[in-house]
Design an enzyme around this catalytic site. Structure first.
Site, PDB file in Angstrom:
ATOM      1  N   ASP A 179       0.802  -1.198   0.000  1.00  0.00           N
ATOM      2  CA  ASP A 179       0.000   0.000   0.000  1.00  0.00           C
ATOM      3  C   ASP A 179       0.853   1.274   0.000  1.00  0.00           C
ATOM      4  O   ASP A 179       0.392   2.341  -0.374  1.00  0.00           O
ATOM      5  CB  ASP A 179      -0.891  -0.047   1.253  1.00  0.00           C
TER       6      ASP A 179
ATOM      7  N   LEU B  34      -8.630   4.990   0.911  1.00  0.00           N
ATOM      8  CA  LEU B  34      -8.666   6.099  -0.031  1.00  0.00           C
ATOM      9  C   LEU B  34      -7.403   6.202  -0.848  1.00  0.00           C
ATOM     10  O   LEU B  34      -7.330   6.950  -1.803  1.00  0.00           O
ATOM     11  CB  LEU B  34      -8.841   7.409   0.741  1.00  0.00           C
ATOM     12  N   ARG B  35      -6.390   5.446  -0.430  1.00  0.00           N
ATOM     13  CA  ARG B  35      -5.093   5.644  -1.083  1.00  0.00           C
ATOM     14  C   ARG B  35      -5.149   5.397  -2.579  1.00  0.00           C
ATOM     15  O   ARG B  35      -4.525   6.109  -3.357  1.00  0.00           O
ATOM     16  CB  ARG B  35      -4.037   4.749  -0.451  1.00  0.00           C
ATOM     17  N   GLY B  36      -5.922   4.403  -2.969  1.00  0.00           N
ATOM     18  CA  GLY B  36      -6.058   4.100  -4.381  1.00  0.00           C
ATOM     19  C   GLY B  36      -6.612   5.297  -5.142  1.00  0.00           C
ATOM     20  O   GLY B  36      -6.094   5.691  -6.187  1.00  0.00           O
TER      21      GLY B  36
ATOM     22  N   THR C 137      -4.066   8.171  -5.287  1.00  0.00           N
ATOM     23  CA  THR C 137      -3.011   7.902  -6.265  1.00  0.00           C
ATOM     24  C   THR C 137      -3.527   8.077  -7.680  1.00  0.00           C
ATOM     25  O   THR C 137      -2.858   8.643  -8.531  1.00  0.00           O
ATOM     26  CB  THR C 137      -2.487   6.465  -6.093  1.00  0.00           C
TER      27      THR C 137
END
Lengths: 339, 626
Positions: free
Chosen positions: A197, A278-280, A283
C-alpha cells in the site's frame, strides 16, 4: 563513478519507464513497485533515473540535504544558524540511494559515530541511508525479501516523513522524505499488504517477447560496454529532451484540472474493484494529473484514467482465491465494463 | 557417462576457467556443482596454477560478518591502538582477482545481497564509510555442494554467473588431459579482448537461441556475447567466428534452458493411460546410457577430439559460412546436446531446471523472532526478555567503544556506579539478543496420484486445496508443495512455496494420466519431508490416491510387486513419524488404500466424506495444529 546506461536507450518496458517518469513529475504519487524476473533490466532502469533528475538546491554541508528555501530546517542546520553560521547553498544531484537487502538497522536509520566516540569521546550521530535518501529516491532491490523489522520501519518512516532515533541519551529527528522504489520477484515471496500500500504505482516487467527487441537490448548493452562515453554521447540529445519534458511537465502539473465526471468515474472504479481505503483514489487522482501533464494536456480525461488504472490499482486488490486471474486482468476486466 | 562425454565436460570446465580469467567482471563467475573431491580440487588447481598464478583467490567464509566483507572500523585494532583503524573488506581486497565461495548452497541471502550489490556496481564503499567509492571488480567461483534438488545455490547468485560446471559425473580418467593454456596466453587474450569484434548477426543468433530454450534473462544473452568474445580472444582471433558462437551458446545457455525449442517433437511423455509392462520401449533416464552428443571444444592444439558417433554438426574451421538459419540450427543442437538426458523429461514437461533451481525458500525464509533454536543468525540489538537469550560477546563489543565516554560521564554525575576502571559499563542500548534462523510454520506436501481416469477431478481438488491453503498464508506463514505421480516417476511439480503466483503457474501446466508408481512417490515425499524438517519447519503430508499401485520402485510395471514396494515405503514414512492425511480417492473406499494408510500411520479419509479442496485444506490445517 561508474557510468549509468542512459534511460532513453532502454528498449521497450514502456510501463516501467512511464511509472518512473510520473514519479519524477509528481513525487507525492508515492513510489513505484516493480515486479518481475531477474535480468529484465529493473536495476538498469532505476540507476538510469539519476541522470534524468534536475539537480536540487541544498544547504551546503547538510547531511540531510535541507532545502534552503524551506520554512523549517533540520536540527543540524538550525543549530548552525543559531550559532551564527551563514548557511550557504549549492546544487547537488538528486540522490538515488541503493539499500541492499542485507543492510543492518544501524546503516538504515543511522547510529552513533563509533569513531568520534573513540577518538574524541563525543557522541555524534552518524546519519544512515534514510538521511542520504531524503529529498531523493530510496531503491530496494528484492523488497519482498526484506526483514520484517526493516519493513515495519520503512512503513513507519514513509508515512511520517521523518526518522526518529533514540540512542545512548541522544534523541534525534531528521526529515526523511523519499520516493520509494522497490523491485522484486513475486515468486520468491509475497509482500505484506501494508507495504504494498505504500507504493503509489506498480508495474510488472517481463523480458520483451519480441525477438527484435531482445536483440536490440543486447546490441545496445554491448555497445555501451565497449565504449560507454561514445554511447552516452549518442544518446545525449534524447536524454536532454527527456529531461526537458520532465521539467515542463512539472511546471504544467499545477494547472492540470480534472473534471468531476472523471473523478466520479475513478471513485466508481475503486469501489467496483474493492480496493481498500482512499489511497487508491488519491493515487489515481495525482497520477492522472501527472500523466496529463506528461502528455502536454491541460485536463485529465477518462482516457488518462484508463491508462493509469492498472498501474495505480493492481497491487491494491484483495486476494480472491476463487478468481484465478492476475490482478492486472481483473483491473482490465472492470475497465472494459466502464469504457 | 561415456568417457568421451566426460572428457568434453572436463575440457569445457577448463575453458570456462580460462574465459573467466580473461573477463572476470564481465562474465561474473562459475558455479562448480560438485562434491568435495580430487576432481574438483584438480580443476581448482588448474585454474590457480595454469591460468591465474599469482592472482588472488579470496575465500569468503560462510558465516562472514558484514564488516569483514565490506570493510569498516576494525574494532579490535582500534581498541588496541586507541585510535580508529579502518580495514578494507574482503571484497575490496579481491579487486582484480577472484572470490571463492565454498558451500555456496548455504550462503545467507544477506551476504549474497551485499556481494551482488558490489558486483552490480563494480565499486565498493570506502571502509571509512565516506561517500567515496573505490573500483572493485572480481570474478566469482562458487562451489555448490548441494545434493538434494532443493539444495542448490540461490538463483540470484546463479543469475550473475555466466557458467555452470558439473563435475560429479566425471571419473578420474576423464580428467587426465589438460588444455594447453598458460598465463601468457591469458594475458595476451586479456589485452586483445576490448578490440574483439562480434558481428551483429551472431548477437542475433545467440539471442534467438536463448529465446528458443526459454532463457528469458537478458543477462544470459549478454554473457553469451561476452563469452564468445573472450573465446575469440583466447583463440588469438580479431573477431568472433561461428565456432565461438556455438561454444559460447553451449557454455552459457545449456544450464539455463527451461524448455526445449517448440519445433521439436515432445519426447515420450504422452504415456498411454495404461500399465507399462516393461521399460524397454523407452529410454530410462540414465546417465550411463546416454550417447555422447557433445561437441569437442575446438581448442587449437589441445583438441583431443575423437570422431563423435553422432550426427551433431561439427563446425569445421574451413567450413563456408552457413546462413543464419543454419547457425540457429547448429546452436540449438549444441545446447540440446549439453542438456543431460534425465533433465530432458523434466524440461519437456515444462518443469525446467529453472524451477527446481529456485531452491526451496527454506534458506530465504523469515526469521522467527522468538526462536531459541536453529541456525544462529545475525544478533540484533534488543532486550533479553521473553525467553530471548543475551549475546554476551556482541553486547560487550557494542559497549567497549563507549567506555571512555561513560567513565567520564559517570564521574561527572557522581553516580553510584562503582567507579573502578576495570568495570565495563553496559547500557541498555548495548544489549544484543541472539537470534536463530528458524523457519516458521508448516509445509503441506501434497502427493497427488494423477493417473487413470479420475485424474482430472483429483488434480482439480488438489489444486483447489493448495490454493485454499495459500490464500491465507500471510497469517499462518505456511507453505505448500506438490509431488505428482506420472507415468513411472514422481515429479516435484511445486517445490515448497508461499507464493500463490508461482503455485498457480506450476499447477496450471500439470497434466494427468499414466501409471501409478506409488512407492516412488512415497519415497520422494519422505525425502522432501525430511529436508523440510532439517530446515526447522514441520512437514505435513497429504496423500491423494486410490492406493492401486502399478509401477514398482524400479519403474517397471507389475501390480503385485508395485504394491509390496508401496507398503515398504509406507513403513518408512511411519518410521520417520510424519503427520499424514491419506485421502482415498476411489469412488468407494478401497481395502488397499486403507492398508497403506494404516501402514504409514496416517489419518484415513475416503473421498465421499471429504469432497472439496476447502475440506481437505481444513483437515490439513487441523492436523498440522495437533
Amino acid at each position: 563513478m561508474a557510468l549509468n546506461f542512459p534511460f532513453t536507450a532502454i528498449v521497450a518496458q514502456d510501463e516501467m519507464k512511464l511509472a518512473i517518469a510520473l514519479s519524477t513529475i509528481e513525487p507525492s504519487i508515492g513510489g513505484v513497485l516493480i515486479f518481475g524476473d531477474r535480468g529484465t533490466g529493473k536495476s538498469t532502469t532505476i540507476r538510469s533515473l539519476a541522470a534524468l533528475l534536475p539537480p536540487m538546491k541544498v544547504v551546503t554541508g547538510c547531511p540531510y540535504h535541507c532545502d534552503p528555501g524551506a520554512p523549517t530546517l533540520c536540527f543540524a542546520c538550525e543549530a548552525r544558524k543559531a550559532a551564527g553560521d551563514k548557511l550557504k547553498a549549492n546544487l547537488v544531484p538528486v540522490p538515488v540511494v541503493d539499500m541492499p537487502l542485507g543492510a543492518t538497522e544501524d546503516r538504515v536509520v543511522g547510529a552513533l559515530d563509533i569513531e568520534k566516540a573513540l577518538s574524541q569521546g563525543v557522541k555524534v550521530f552518524e546519519p544512515g541511508l534514510l538521511a542520504k535518501a531524503n529529498r531523493g529516491y530510496l531503491y530496494i532491490d528484492e523488497v519482498n525479501l526484506l526483514e520484517d523489522h526493516l519493513v515495519d520501519l520503512l512503513i513507519d518512516v514513509s508515512a511520517s516523513g521523518e526518522n526518529v532515533v533514540e540512542r545512548e541519551g541522544l534523541s534525534i529527528r531528521h526529515p526523511a522524505r523519499f520516493v520509494l522504489i522497490g523491485s522484486g520477484n513475486p515468486e520468491e515471496g509475497e509482500l505484506r499488504p501494508q507495504m504494498l500500500d505504500r507504493f503509489g504505482l506498480s508495474v510488472e516487467v517481463r523480458t520483451p517477447q519480441d525477438l527484435a527487441h531482445r536483440i536490440d537490448i543486447i546490441k545496445r548493452r554491448d555497445a555501451f560496454e565497449r565504449d560507454p562515453v561514445a554511447f552516452l554521447a549518442q544518446y545525449e540529445d534524447s536524454e536532454n529532451e527527456f529531461k526537458e519534458k520532465i521539467l515542463s511537465s512539472r511546471k504544467r502539473l499545477a494547472r492540470v484540472t480534472i473534471g468531476d465526471d472523471v473523478l466520479t468515474l475513478a471513485t466508481k472504479l475503486c469501489a467496483q474493484l474493492g480496493t481498500d481505503g482512499l489511497r487508491g483514489e488519491l493515487t489515481l487522482m495525482r497520477g492522472m494529473r501527472a500523466l496529463a501533464a506528461f502528455d502536454g494536456a491541460r485536463k485529465a480525461t477518462a482516457e488518462h484514467l484508463k491508462r493509469l488504472a492498472p498501474l495505480a490499482l493492481r497491487h491494491r486488490l484483495r486476494r480472491n482465491p476463487l478468481d484465478d486471474s492476475s490482478s492486472t486482468t481483473r483491473v482490465e476486466r472492470v475497465l472494459a465494463d466502464f469504457f | 557417462m561415456t568417457t568421451q562425454r566426460g572428457q568434453s565436460t572436463w575440457f569445457d570446465a577448463q575453458t570456462t576457467a580460462a574465459l573467466l580469467a580473461i573477463d572476470p567482471h564481465g562474465l561474473g563467475g562459475i558455479c562448480v556443482k560438485s562434491q568435495f573431491g580430487p576432481i574438483r580440487d584438480g580443476w581448482f588447481a588448474f585454474m590457480q596454477t595454469q591460468i591465474a598464478p599469482g592472482i588472488q583467490f579470496q575465500k569468503i567464509p560462510l558465516q562472514i560478518q558484514d564488516e569483514q566483507l565490506l570493510g569498516g572500523l576494525d574494532l579490535e585494532a582500534t581498541l588496541s591502538y586507541g585510535k580508529p583503524i579502518y580495514s578494507s573488506g574482503l571484497l575490496a581486497k579481491s579487486h582484480g582477482g577472484f572470490i571463492v565461495l565454498p558451500m555456496a548452497e548455504r550462503i545467507s541471502p544477506h551476504t549474497i545481497a551485499h556481494i551482488l550489490q558490489v558486483v552490480d556496481r563494480g565499486e565498493v564503499r570506502h571502509p571509512q564509510q565516506t561517500a567515496e567509492l573505490t573500483p572493485c571488480e572480481f570474478g566469482m567461483i562458487a562451489f555448490d555442494e548441494g545434493i538434494a534438488p532443493d539444495e542448490s545455490m540461490h538463483p540470484r547468485l546463479a543469475e550473475h554467473m555466466a557458467f555452470e560446471v558439473r563435475l560429479d559425473q566425471l571419473s578420474q580418467n576423464d580428467c587426465t588431459d589438460s588444455l594447453e593454456i598458460n598465463p601468457t596466453v591469458i594475458a595476451e587474450a586479456k589485452k586483445r579482448l576490448p578490440e574483439i569484434e562480434c558481428d551483429t548477426r551472431f548477437i542475433e543468433s545467440l539471442t534467438q537461441s536463448a529465446a528458443a530454450f526459454g532463457v528469458d534473462s537478458i543477462r544470459a544473452g549478454l554473457f553469451a556475447v561476452r563469452a564468445a568474445k573472450a573465446l575469440a580472444a583466447l583463440r588469438n582471433q580479431d573477431a568472433v567466428t561461428e565456432d565461438e558462437v556455438v561454444d559460447a551458446a553451449r557454455l552459457v545457455l545449456t544450464h539455463r534452458a527451461t524448455r526445449m525449442p517448440s519445433s521439436r517433437e515432445e519426447q515420450g511423455l504422452d504415456e498411454p493411460d495404461a500399465e507399462p509392462d516393461s521399460a524397454e520401449d523407452e529410454e530410462r533416464p540414465n546417465e550411463d546410457q546416454s550417447t555422447s552428443e557433445q561437441e569437442q571444444p575446438e581448442q587449437d592444439d589441445s583438441n583431443q577430439g575423437k570422431d563423435s558417433d553422432t550426427d551433431a554438426n561439427q563446425p569445421k574451421e574451413n567450413m563456408e559460412q552457413p546462413s543464419t538459419d543454419d547457425l540457429e540450427e547448429l546452436l540449438i543442437e549444441a545446447i540440446r546436446a549439453g542438456i543431460p538426458p534425465n533433465a530432458l523429461a523434466q524440461l519437456t514437461a515444462g518443469l525446467g531446471r529453472a524451477n527446481s533451481k529456485q531452491g526451496s525458500k527454506g534458506q530465504f525464509g523469515q526469521l522467527q523472532k522468538n526462536a531459541n533454536s536453529g541456525r544462529p543468525a545475525e544478533s540484533w540489538r534488543g532486550l533479553p526478555k521473553g525467553g530471548k537469550r543475551l549475546d554476551l560477546l556482541k553486547t560487550i563489543r557494542a559497549a567497549v567503544p563507549w567506555q571512555t565516554m561513560r567513565q567520564a560521564e559517570s564521574k561527572v554525575k557522581q553516580s553510584a556506579v562503582n567507579n573502578q576502571r576495570s568495570r565495563i559499563q553496559i547500557r541498555a542500548d548495548d544489549l544484543h539478543i541472539k537470534r536463530y534462523q528458524q523457519r516458521q510454520g508448516v509445509v503441506t506436501i501434497f502427493l497427488v496420484d494423477a493417473s487413470g481416469s479420475s485424474a482430472t477431478q483429483r488434480l482439480a481438488e488438489a489444486k483447489g486445496a493448495v490454493e485454499q491453503l495459500l490464500a491465507d498464508c500471510y497469517i499462518r506463514r505456511d507453505e505448500v508443495a506438490m509431488i505428482a505421480l506420472r507415468g513411472r516417476t514422481a515429479d516435484v511439480v511445486l517445490p515448497p512455496t508461499r507464493s500463490l503466483v508461482r503455485a498457480k503457474r506450476n499447477l496450471a501446466a500439470l497434466p494427468g494420466g499414466g501409471g501409478t508408481p506409488l512407492a516412488t512417490g512415497f519415497a520422494a515425499v519422505n525425502e522432501m519431508a525430511l529436508s523440510i524438517r532439517r530446515k526447522g519447519m514441520t512437514p505435513l503430508i497429504v496423500v491423494m490416491t486410490d492406493g492401486v499401485a502399478n509401477v514398482t520402485l524400479e519403474g517397471v510395471g507389475g501390480r503385485e510387486r508395485a504394491h509390496q514396494d508401496a507398503l515398504q515405503t509406507a513403513r518408512q514414512l511411519r518410521a520417520a513419524g510424519h503427520a499424514i492425511l491419506f485421502i482415498d480417492t476411489a469412488s468407494a473406499p478401497q481395502a488397499l488404500a486403507e492398508a497403506l494408510a494404516n501402514e504409514m500411520a496416517a489419518q484415513y479419509l475416503p473421498l465421499p466424506y471429504i469432497n472439496s479442496g476447502k475440506a481437505i485444506s481444513q483437515r490439513a490445517a487441523h492436523l498440522a495444529r495437533q
